[in-house]
Design a protein around this motif. Structure first.
Motif, mmCIF file in Angstrom:
data_model
loop_
_atom_site.group_PDB
_atom_site.id
_atom_site.type_symbol
_atom_site.label_atom_id
_atom_site.label_comp_id
_atom_site.label_asym_id
_atom_site.label_seq_id
_atom_site.Cartn_x
_atom_site.Cartn_y
_atom_site.Cartn_z
ATOM 1 N N MET A 61 -40.943 -61.708 -9.054
ATOM 2 C CA MET A 61 -42.212 -61.249 -8.131
ATOM 3 C C MET A 61 -41.794 -62.383 -6.452
ATOM 4 O O MET A 61 -41.991 -61.341 -5.347
ATOM 5 C CB MET A 61 -43.924 -62.521 -8.445
ATOM 6 N N GLU A 62 -40.438 -63.490 -6.488
ATOM 7 C CA GLU A 62 -40.055 -64.098 -6.032
ATOM 8 C C GLU A 62 -38.798 -63.127 -5.699
ATOM 9 O O GLU A 62 -39.400 -63.190 -4.129
ATOM 10 C CB GLU A 62 -39.730 -65.149 -6.012
ATOM 11 N N LYS A 63 -38.449 -62.188 -5.609
ATOM 12 C CA LYS A 63 -36.848 -61.704 -5.642
ATOM 13 C C LYS A 63 -37.665 -60.374 -5.015
ATOM 14 O O LYS A 63 -37.323 -59.925 -3.391
ATOM 15 C CB LYS A 63 -36.532 -60.823 -6.635
ATOM 16 N N LEU B 280 -40.529 -64.295 -1.264
ATOM 17 C CA LEU B 280 -40.897 -66.224 -0.934
ATOM 18 C C LEU B 280 -40.753 -66.893 -2.395
ATOM 19 O O LEU B 280 -40.087 -66.461 -3.523
ATOM 20 C CB LEU B 280 -42.968 -65.789 -1.513
ATOM 21 N N SER B 281 -41.204 -68.107 -2.383
ATOM 22 C CA SER B 281 -40.896 -69.515 -3.513
ATOM 23 C C SER B 281 -42.152 -69.535 -3.541
ATOM 24 O O SER B 281 -43.149 -70.197 -3.302
ATOM 25 C CB SER B 281 -40.181 -70.197 -3.194
ATOM 26 N N LEU B 282 -42.277 -69.449 -5.317
ATOM 27 C CA LEU B 282 -44.352 -69.557 -5.668
ATOM 28 C C LEU B 282 -43.549 -71.116 -6.105
ATOM 29 O O LEU B 282 -44.604 -71.523 -6.337
ATOM 30 C CB LEU B 282 -43.999 -68.051 -6.586
ATOM 31 N N LEU B 283 -42.751 -71.632 -7.027
ATOM 32 C CA LEU B 283 -42.327 -72.301 -8.305
ATOM 33 C C LEU B 283 -41.753 -73.161 -6.812
ATOM 34 O O LEU B 283 -40.097 -72.832 -7.118
ATOM 35 C CB LEU B 283 -42.040 -72.262 -9.263
ATOM 36 N N SER B 284 -41.713 -74.614 -6.932
ATOM 37 C CA SER B 284 -40.931 -75.093 -6.827
ATOM 38 C C SER B 284 -40.588 -76.143 -7.877
ATOM 39 O O SER B 284 -40.593 -76.841 -8.719
ATOM 40 C CB SER B 284 -41.694 -76.873 -6.500
ATOM 41 N N HIS C 292 -55.756 -65.101 -5.765
ATOM 42 C CA HIS C 292 -55.754 -62.907 -6.009
ATOM 43 C C HIS C 292 -55.252 -62.928 -7.043
ATOM 44 O O HIS C 292 -55.724 -61.672 -8.221
ATOM 45 C CB HIS C 292 -54.954 -62.898 -4.868
ATOM 46 N N VAL C 293 -54.064 -63.615 -7.949
ATOM 47 C CA VAL C 293 -53.591 -63.454 -9.445
ATOM 48 C C VAL C 293 -54.925 -63.512 -10.221
ATOM 49 O O VAL C 293 -54.501 -62.920 -11.463
ATOM 50 C CB VAL C 293 -52.731 -63.854 -9.726
ATOM 51 N N LYS C 294 -55.124 -64.957 -10.356
ATOM 52 C CA LYS C 294 -56.751 -65.312 -11.079
ATOM 53 C C LYS C 294 -57.888 -63.316 -10.902
ATOM 54 O O LYS C 294 -58.069 -63.687 -11.977
ATOM 55 C CB LYS C 294 -57.299 -66.521 -10.309
ATOM 56 N N GLU C 295 -58.021 -63.465 -9.655
ATOM 57 C CA GLU C 295 -58.741 -62.284 -9.821
ATOM 58 C C GLU C 295 -58.171 -61.432 -10.358
ATOM 59 O O GLU C 295 -59.204 -60.311 -10.502
ATOM 60 C CB GLU C 295 -58.935 -62.195 -7.633
#
Length: 252
Positions: A1-3, A7-11, A29-32
């Motif tokens: 997903m990041e690629k 975007l950077s989703l996790l630190s 939105h993922v929970k939705e």
């Protein structure tokens, strides 16, 4: 997903992993999407005649957890024994936040609440709890203004805003000596003659009051009520399990 999203989703560091600001923004939105996916899976199962799946319910305080929920769950479990039920308990604000975040499917709320699609269940009224050693305990009903002369115990749980609204309505400024969030603590304080309080009647039961022999319950005059119901984030996306729970609750 990041690629894919660049975007950077996790630190990530040596000790833990946490969401970035972008990750937190997209998580809702993922929970939705996950909730809609669960609804889809349950709908397909229902078409095939299988009433399976799970439901997560949010319940606030003694009013819904003790008075409403057990009866509904008893009827629901008999009809849908293969549906797993998870209960999360919190106050009014917790329930609302959990609905928004899709942490729960259905929540008990005080109506009206325009943020959600809601279903009215019952009305609850507020009552006064008076120590039996107070002269006011001899009255059949309690005008709110008469509470202004007594030491008062204020709830800090979900009912607080309604109690404060009632006191403002009748221009009552009681001597608030204590603030407590736990319902049992409030009753215990009244039982020990430390002050009067106002609570929601549904949170009380004859069995509970019997444990506190020095507490007298009296209706308010005039009566002050609230409406309690169920809420969902969007009724168009209800899972079969959530819809079944709501329909069960509406006929109890």
């Amino acid at each position: 997903m990041e690629k894919e999203w660049q975007l950077s989703l996790l630190s990530r560091n040596q000790t833990d992993i946490e969401l970035t600001d972008s990750g937190r923004l997209l998580l809702a939105h993922v929970k939705e999407l996950l909730s809609i996916n669960q609804t889809l899976q349950q709908q397909v199962a229902a078409i095939h005649g299988f009433h399976e799946g799970s439901i997560r319910i949010g319940s606030f305080g003694a009013s819904s957890s003790i008075h409403l929920l057990p009866t509904i769950l008893e009827a629901f479990s008999k009809q849908y024994p293969k549906i797993d039920i998870y209960i999360d308990e919190g106050d009014d604000k917790d329930i609302a936040q959990w609905l928004i975040e899709r942490k729960i499917d259905v929540g008990f709320v005080v109506l009206p609440d325009e943020r959600f699609d809601t279903f009215a269940l019952t009305e609850d009224q507020f009552v006064a709890l008076i120590p039996d050693g107070f002269a006011l305990a001899q009255q059949a009903a309690i005008p709110p203004k008469e509470l202004g002369q007594l030491p008062f115990i204020m709830t800090t749980a979900g009912s607080q805003k309604f109690v404060e609204q009632l006191l403002r309505l009748y221009h009552v400024k009681p001597h608030i000596n204590y603030h407590f969030s736990q319902f049992l603590t409030i009753i215990s304080m009244v039982n020990n003659q430390l002050g009067a309080s106002i609570v929601a009647e549904m949170a009380l039961s004859p069995e509970l009051l019997a444990q506190f022999p020095h507490v007298v319950k009296r209706p308010l005059q005039p009566a002050f009520k609230r409406s309690v119901g169920l809420a969902v984030k969007n009724k168009k996306h209800l899972s079969p399990a959530a819809l079944a729970f709501i329909n069960t609750a509406l006929v109890i």
